[in-house]
Design an enzyme around this catalytic site. Structure first.
Site, mmCIF file in Angstrom:
data_model
loop_
_atom_site.group_PDB
_atom_site.id
_atom_site.type_symbol
_atom_site.label_atom_id
_atom_site.label_comp_id
_atom_site.label_asym_id
_atom_site.label_seq_id
_atom_site.Cartn_x
_atom_site.Cartn_y
_atom_site.Cartn_z
ATOM 1 N N VAL A 112 4.609 0.789 1.572
ATOM 2 C CA VAL A 112 4.922 -0.394 2.378
ATOM 3 C C VAL A 112 5.037 -1.602 1.441
ATOM 4 C CG1 VAL A 112 4.206 -1.849 4.318
ATOM 5 C CG2 VAL A 112 3.615 0.568 4.325
ATOM 6 N N LYS A 120 8.491 -0.330 5.475
ATOM 7 C CA LYS A 120 7.862 0.978 5.201
ATOM 8 C C LYS A 120 8.946 1.975 4.802
ATOM 9 C CE LYS A 120 4.288 2.248 7.804
ATOM 10 N NZ LYS A 120 3.360 2.898 8.768
ATOM 11 N N ALA A 138 0.008 8.508 2.617
ATOM 12 C CA ALA A 138 0.614 9.839 2.547
ATOM 13 C C ALA A 138 2.067 9.819 3.020
ATOM 14 C CB ALA A 138 -0.204 10.804 3.391
ATOM 15 N N ASN A 139 2.345 8.966 4.011
ATOM 16 C CA ASN A 139 3.689 8.999 4.605
ATOM 17 C C ASN A 139 4.705 8.097 3.911
ATOM 18 O OD1 ASN A 139 3.150 10.843 6.734
ATOM 19 N ND2 ASN A 139 1.938 9.241 7.710
ATOM 20 N N ASP A 146 -2.286 7.442 17.372
ATOM 21 C CA ASP A 146 -2.982 7.295 16.093
ATOM 22 C C ASP A 146 -3.747 5.969 16.029
ATOM 23 O OD1 ASP A 146 -3.829 8.073 13.609
ATOM 24 O OD2 ASP A 146 -1.958 7.601 12.570
ATOM 25 N N GLY A 158 0.831 -1.200 0.000
ATOM 26 C CA GLY A 158 0.000 0.000 0.000
ATOM 27 C C GLY A 158 0.860 1.243 0.000
HETATM 28 N N1 LIG Z 1 3.320 -5.035 9.085
HETATM 29 C C1 LIG Z 1 2.494 -5.076 8.049
HETATM 30 N N2 LIG Z 1 2.084 -6.246 7.515
HETATM 31 C C2 LIG Z 1 1.219 -6.292 6.483
HETATM 32 N N3 LIG Z 1 0.693 -5.196 5.881
HETATM 33 C C3 LIG Z 1 1.069 -3.986 6.365
HETATM 34 C C4 LIG Z 1 1.979 -3.861 7.458
HETATM 35 N N4 LIG Z 1 2.145 -2.540 7.725
HETATM 36 C C5 LIG Z 1 1.373 -1.875 6.851
HETATM 37 N N5 LIG Z 1 0.733 -2.734 6.025
HETATM 38 C C6 LIG Z 1 -0.195 -2.369 4.940
HETATM 39 O O1 LIG Z 1 0.406 -1.407 4.093
HETATM 40 C C7 LIG Z 1 -0.531 -0.389 3.710
HETATM 41 C C8 LIG Z 1 0.028 0.989 4.070
HETATM 42 O O2 LIG Z 1 0.244 1.015 5.501
HETATM 43 P P1 LIG Z 1 0.613 2.322 6.322
HETATM 44 O O3 LIG Z 1 0.946 1.872 7.707
HETATM 45 O O4 LIG Z 1 1.609 3.153 5.586
HETATM 46 O O5 LIG Z 1 -0.741 3.088 6.291
HETATM 47 P P2 LIG Z 1 -1.273 4.122 7.315
HETATM 48 O O6 LIG Z 1 -1.775 3.350 8.482
HETATM 49 O O7 LIG Z 1 -2.272 4.991 6.640
HETATM 50 O O8 LIG Z 1 0.033 4.967 7.670
HETATM 51 P P3 LIG Z 1 0.375 5.630 9.061
HETATM 52 O O9 LIG Z 1 -0.159 4.714 10.119
HETATM 53 O O10 LIG Z 1 1.870 5.701 9.052
HETATM 54 O O11 LIG Z 1 -0.304 6.968 9.065
HETATM 55 C C9 LIG Z 1 -1.833 -0.732 4.420
HETATM 56 O O12 LIG Z 1 -2.677 -1.416 3.519
HETATM 57 C C10 LIG Z 1 -1.421 -1.665 5.525
HETATM 58 O O13 LIG Z 1 -2.430 -2.593 5.825
#
Ligand SMILES: Nc1ncnc2c1ncn2[C@@H]1O[C@H](COP(=O)(O)OP(=O)(O)OP(=O)(O)O)[C@@H](O)[C@H]1O
Length: 329
Positions: free
Chosen positions: A56, A70, A52-53, A163, A49
């Protein structure tokens, strides 16, 4: 001082930045070459995915461990030393309902964070995407319990999550809820409100000061989402259904609190448990932070070790509009 002392694989595609002060952090340090190989060169097919930040990626280390990487861009003025020490500190936290932060890697202007891989992705999809298989009520309750205990653990370690939201709850292979660390925990979220729209406690918009009670508010919003299967704030909704506080209070006033539940649950639910989750959700999203329970109390209520106080839907502080009403009306 501060300049890169060693640049591994200088001028190659594996180039990374390591400085002398990072020596102590070598157990948490991943090589860029290792991460590059694990993610098949950050191939599009491994992209989980893009938010904005940053993006991943899914990966597999030579040890066969599955990871998520990430990639986040770093501001030039960012205090990297402080950030890395925070990452290492967060990586030392251990709880079965946290997504383990395994370590990091650093390149010029970029940070890579390495996490345990969660095969079922995030809750956002399961709760709000009709195309995904629905979660049963018992699965939801199991996830809620896990996330509550992880948040309590963080508060006991004097760590604020900042968050809590459905997108930051990931599901492991056994469908346990695991709280993910968004970037907000490091204070690098470029959103000055710290947190995500809809989940931010009203006082945070004014004070900008994250607290345990602001985490409790976001957890309360998540509880309501679990039970109702809808986002806490839905822009196109009817005014009285605009957010889940109004929706749940409406149902409660009509003497049908359980009527607020997710219709996708059909007959698969236990009324008493739905009622508990909805009432606890309302208790947590009260306007006044002092009126909200602590996470220790929340866990006692969920585990049935304490009796939830009765709170009629017209109790001052629950059915009043959130600031979002005024902004978005
Ligand atoms: N450890 C992980 N294992 C599997 N999928 C992940 C993992 N971390 C993130 N993802 C997936 O990657 C995508 C982007 O995740 P990300 O954490 O960047 O989103 P976010 O929650 O909007 O960001 P943030 O929490 O930093 O504001 C999402 O679909 C998330 O489910």
């Amino acid at each position: 001082m501060g300049a890169a002392l060693r640049s591994m694989y200088a001028n190659s595609k594996y180039e990374e930045v390591r400085e002398e002060w990072e020596e102590d952090y070598s157990p948490q340090r991943f090589s860029y070459k290792g991460l590059y190989k694990a993610t098949k060169g950050f191939k599009e097919s491994e992209l989980l995915g893009t938010e904005a930040n940053g993006a991943v990626y899914r990966g597999k280390l030579s040890s066969n461990a599955h990871i998520a990487v990430k990639r986040v861009s770093l501001d030039a003025e960012q205090d990297t030393k402080h950030l890395v020490s925070q990452i290492v500190g967060i990586g030392k936290l251990r709880h079965k309902n946290l997504v383990q932060l395994l370590g990091y890697c650093r390149r010029k202007g970029e940070l890579l964070l390495v996490y345990d891989y969660m095969p079922y992705g995030n809750l956002d999809d399961f709760l709000f995407n009709e195309e995904k298989p629905k979660l049963s009520w018992s699965q939801r309750l199991h996830i809620i319990k896990g996330v509550a205990s992880a948040l309590l653990y963080l508060h006991e370690q004097i760590v604020l999550h900042r968050d809590v939201k459905a997108a930051n709850v990931l599901l492991d292979e056994d469908l346990n809820g695991r709280l993910d660390f968004g970037l907000a925990i490091f204070g690098t979220n470029r959103n000055p409100m710290l947190g995500s729209v809809g989940y931010v406690a009203p006082e945070l918009i004014i004070t900008g000061m994250p607290t345990t009670k602001a985490d409790v508010y976001s957890f309360g919003a998540l509880l309501l989402e679990f039970a109702c299967g809808r986002m806490f704030i839905e822009y196109p909704g009817k005014p009285e259904e605009f957010n889940l506080i109004s929706w749940v209070c409406q149902c409660s006033k009509r003497g049908n609190l359980v009527g607020a539940r997710d219709i996708r649950l059909e007959g698969d639910y236990v009324s008493k448990e739905i009622e508990m989750v909805l009432k606890l959700g309302l208790l947590c999203v009260q306007y006044n932070p002092e009126d909200r329970p602590s996470m220790a109390q929340v866990v006692s209520y969920i585990d049935g070790n304490a009796v939830l106080p009765e709170m009629p839907p017209d109790t001052p502080g629950i059915s009043i509009p959130t600031p979002y009403h005024e902004v978005l009306a």
